[in-house]
Design a protein around this motif. Structure first.
Motif, PDB file in Angstrom:
ATOM      1  N   LEU A  97      10.973 -13.459   6.994  1.00 29.49           N
ATOM      2  CA  LEU A  97       9.961 -12.341   6.859  1.00 29.49           C
ATOM      3  C   LEU A  97       9.874 -11.852   5.506  1.00 29.49           C
ATOM      4  O   LEU A  97      10.746 -10.883   5.114  1.00 29.49           O
ATOM      5  CB  LEU A  97       9.932 -11.308   8.055  1.00 29.49           C
ATOM      6  CG  LEU A  97       8.635 -10.331   8.083  1.00 29.49           C
ATOM      7  CD1 LEU A  97       7.388 -11.132   8.258  1.00 29.49           C
ATOM      8  CD2 LEU A  97       8.934  -9.350   9.014  1.00 29.49           C
ATOM      9  N   VAL A  98       8.774 -11.773   4.729  1.00 28.50           N
ATOM     10  CA  VAL A  98       8.589 -11.486   3.253  1.00 28.50           C
ATOM     11  C   VAL A  98       8.235 -10.072   3.257  1.00 28.50           C
ATOM     12  O   VAL A  98       8.701  -9.184   2.800  1.00 28.50           O
ATOM     13  CB  VAL A  98       7.829 -12.564   2.368  1.00 28.50           C
ATOM     14  CG1 VAL A  98       7.694 -11.817   1.145  1.00 28.50           C
ATOM     15  CG2 VAL A  98       8.629 -13.815   2.307  1.00 28.50           C
ATOM     16  N   THR A  99       7.014 -10.009   3.867  1.00 28.68           N
ATOM     17  CA  THR A  99       6.280  -8.674   3.812  1.00 28.68           C
ATOM     18  C   THR A  99       5.341  -8.336   5.135  1.00 28.68           C
ATOM     19  O   THR A  99       4.828  -9.474   5.738  1.00 28.68           O
ATOM     20  CB  THR A  99       5.477  -8.292   2.518  1.00 28.68           C
ATOM     21  OG1 THR A  99       4.841  -7.105   2.488  1.00 28.68           O
ATOM     22  CG2 THR A  99       4.170  -9.491   2.614  1.00 28.68           C
ATOM     23  N   ILE A 100       4.880  -7.347   5.324  1.00 25.35           N
ATOM     24  CA  ILE A 100       3.887  -6.978   6.409  1.00 25.35           C
ATOM     25  C   ILE A 100       2.650  -6.237   5.766  1.00 25.35           C
ATOM     26  O   ILE A 100       2.659  -5.286   4.947  1.00 25.35           O
ATOM     27  CB  ILE A 100       4.550  -5.911   7.372  1.00 25.35           C
ATOM     28  CG1 ILE A 100       5.842  -6.413   8.066  1.00 25.35           C
ATOM     29  CG2 ILE A 100       3.366  -5.712   8.550  1.00 25.35           C
ATOM     30  CD1 ILE A 100       6.421  -5.631   8.956  1.00 25.35           C
ATOM     31  N   PRO A 115       9.666  -5.332   4.798  1.00 21.20           N
ATOM     32  CA  PRO A 115      10.129  -5.341   6.509  1.00 21.20           C
ATOM     33  C   PRO A 115      11.456  -4.990   6.627  1.00 21.20           C
ATOM     34  O   PRO A 115      12.294  -5.688   7.103  1.00 21.20           O
ATOM     35  CB  PRO A 115       9.857  -6.876   6.745  1.00 21.20           C
ATOM     36  CG  PRO A 115       9.959  -7.476   5.282  1.00 21.20           C
ATOM     37  CD  PRO A 115       9.562  -6.573   4.403  1.00 21.20           C
ATOM     38  N   ALA A 116      11.855  -3.509   6.707  1.00 17.53           N
ATOM     39  CA  ALA A 116      13.109  -3.087   7.076  1.00 17.53           C
ATOM     40  C   ALA A 116      13.129  -3.318   8.622  1.00 17.53           C
ATOM     41  O   ALA A 116      12.222  -3.290   9.339  1.00 17.53           O
ATOM     42  CB  ALA A 116      13.222  -1.540   6.684  1.00 17.53           C
ATOM     43  N   PRO A 117      14.471  -3.212   9.118  1.00 25.23           N
ATOM     44  CA  PRO A 117      14.940  -3.724  10.266  1.00 25.23           C
ATOM     45  C   PRO A 117      14.270  -2.617  11.229  1.00 25.23           C
ATOM     46  O   PRO A 117      14.071  -3.037  12.751  1.00 25.23           O
ATOM     47  CB  PRO A 117      16.217  -3.567  10.293  1.00 25.23           C
ATOM     48  CG  PRO A 117      16.660  -3.673   8.687  1.00 25.23           C
ATOM     49  CD  PRO A 117      15.597  -3.122   8.063  1.00 25.23           C
ATOM     50  N   ASP A 118      14.218  -1.397  11.145  1.00 29.00           N
ATOM     51  CA  ASP A 118      13.498  -0.514  12.084  1.00 29.00           C
ATOM     52  C   ASP A 118      12.017  -0.418  12.181  1.00 29.00           C
ATOM     53  O   ASP A 118      11.668   0.322  12.874  1.00 29.00           O
ATOM     54  CB  ASP A 118      14.190   0.686  11.770  1.00 29.00           C
ATOM     55  CG  ASP A 118      14.226   1.310  10.597  1.00 29.00           C
ATOM     56  OD1 ASP A 118      13.641   0.611   9.611  1.00 29.00           O
ATOM     57  OD2 ASP A 118      14.306   2.612  10.502  1.00 29.00           O
ATOM     58  N   LEU A 136      13.802 -15.154  14.547  1.00 22.05           N
ATOM     59  CA  LEU A 136      13.540 -16.206  13.572  1.00 22.05           C
ATOM     60  C   LEU A 136      14.233 -17.327  13.364  1.00 22.05           C
ATOM     61  O   LEU A 136      15.598 -17.008  13.948  1.00 22.05           O
ATOM     62  CB  LEU A 136      13.238 -15.393  12.320  1.00 22.05           C
ATOM     63  CG  LEU A 136      12.209 -14.410  12.239  1.00 22.05           C
ATOM     64  CD1 LEU A 136      12.079 -13.589  11.001  1.00 22.05           C
ATOM     65  CD2 LEU A 136      10.896 -14.596  12.922  1.00 22.05           C
ATOM     66  N   PRO A 137      13.695 -18.430  13.487  1.00 22.82           N
ATOM     67  CA  PRO A 137      14.776 -19.625  13.229  1.00 22.82           C
ATOM     68  C   PRO A 137      15.308 -19.471  11.848  1.00 22.82           C
ATOM     69  O   PRO A 137      14.796 -18.882  11.009  1.00 22.82           O
ATOM     70  CB  PRO A 137      13.896 -20.751  13.354  1.00 22.82           C
ATOM     71  CG  PRO A 137      12.281 -20.099  13.053  1.00 22.82           C
ATOM     72  CD  PRO A 137      12.393 -18.709  13.343  1.00 22.82           C
TER      73      PRO A 137
END
Length: 217
Positions: A176-179, A188-191, A170-171
């Motif tokens: 990223l707030v949510t999925i 949006p946890a890293p894994d 990402l720039p």
């Protein structure tokens, strides 16, 4: 929280109803006697007055309000109400409704507006969000255009399928707030791997939206 709403039309009443359900104290102000329909929202305080007049706002007790929402159907009126609320009564938060998108540039802190809400823009964004897959859609503008809430729905053939959140390039000034996946809201946890059909919600500055669009491709 005590909230004043200038404009007791259908939009103002709808907002008042939602706010009252959430436990807030609401005062509806309108200069048209026909708009004063106390039976529709009995828990609201109704005031028959011209919200563009300082004396009327003072008598209504606007200085005791935490928020002023200027949501009449006239942009000129909304700007005057916003300016008076901020400069004459020091209301902490002022929200201005934009009826004509051509006037959106006026709804800034120069006119006392902290947050502007453009009804036509929001409706257009919701339509785009409903029909667009794979492209970035701006849903909402935050802090007078300094940042935007944007959304993208990953298509079935996305190259991002299976890619964990940590590997998204990402720039800057973008998060990223949510999925949204099916009926679930996912932090949006890293894994967490991405899947086709995921709706990704970002907060991003206007300047990096093109870079974000390229990153998601």
């Amino acid at each position: 929280m005590r909230i004043a709403i200038a404009g007791a039309g259908s939009v103002g009443r709808s907002i008042a109803g939602e706010l009252i359900e959430n436990g807030h104290q609401v005062m509806l102000i309108d200069r048209d006697p026909i708009a004063i329909r106390t039976h529709l929202i009995e828990n609201a305080e109704w005031v028959l007055a011209d919200a563009c007049e300082v004396s009327s706002l003072e008598e209504a007790g606007v200085h005791t309000c935490d928020v002023m929402i200027a949501c009449t159907g006239d942009d000129k009126v909304n700007l005057v109400v916003a300016l008076l609320a901020k400069t004459e009564f020091a209301v902490d938060r002022v929200v201005g409704r934009v009826n004509d998108p051509r006037n959106e540039w006026l709804f800034t802190d120069a006119w006392g507006v902290d947050v502007s809400v453009s009804t036509p823009r929001i409706m257009a964004a919701l339509v785009e969000e409903a029909v667009s897959v794979g492209d970035l859609v701006r849903l909402f503008t935050l802090r007078q255009g300094q940042a935007n809430l944007v959304e993208v729905t990953l298509p079935k053939t996305t190259p991002l399928a299976g890619v964990p959140v940590r590997d998204l390039r990402l720039p800057r000034d973008c998060a990223l707030v949510t999925i949204l996946r099916g009926g679930s809201v996912i932090v949006p946890a890293p894994d967490i791997p991405l899947e086709p059909g995921d709706e990704l919600l970002f907060v991003a500055s206007t300047e990096v939206e093109d870079l974000l669009r390229e990153a998601l491709r």
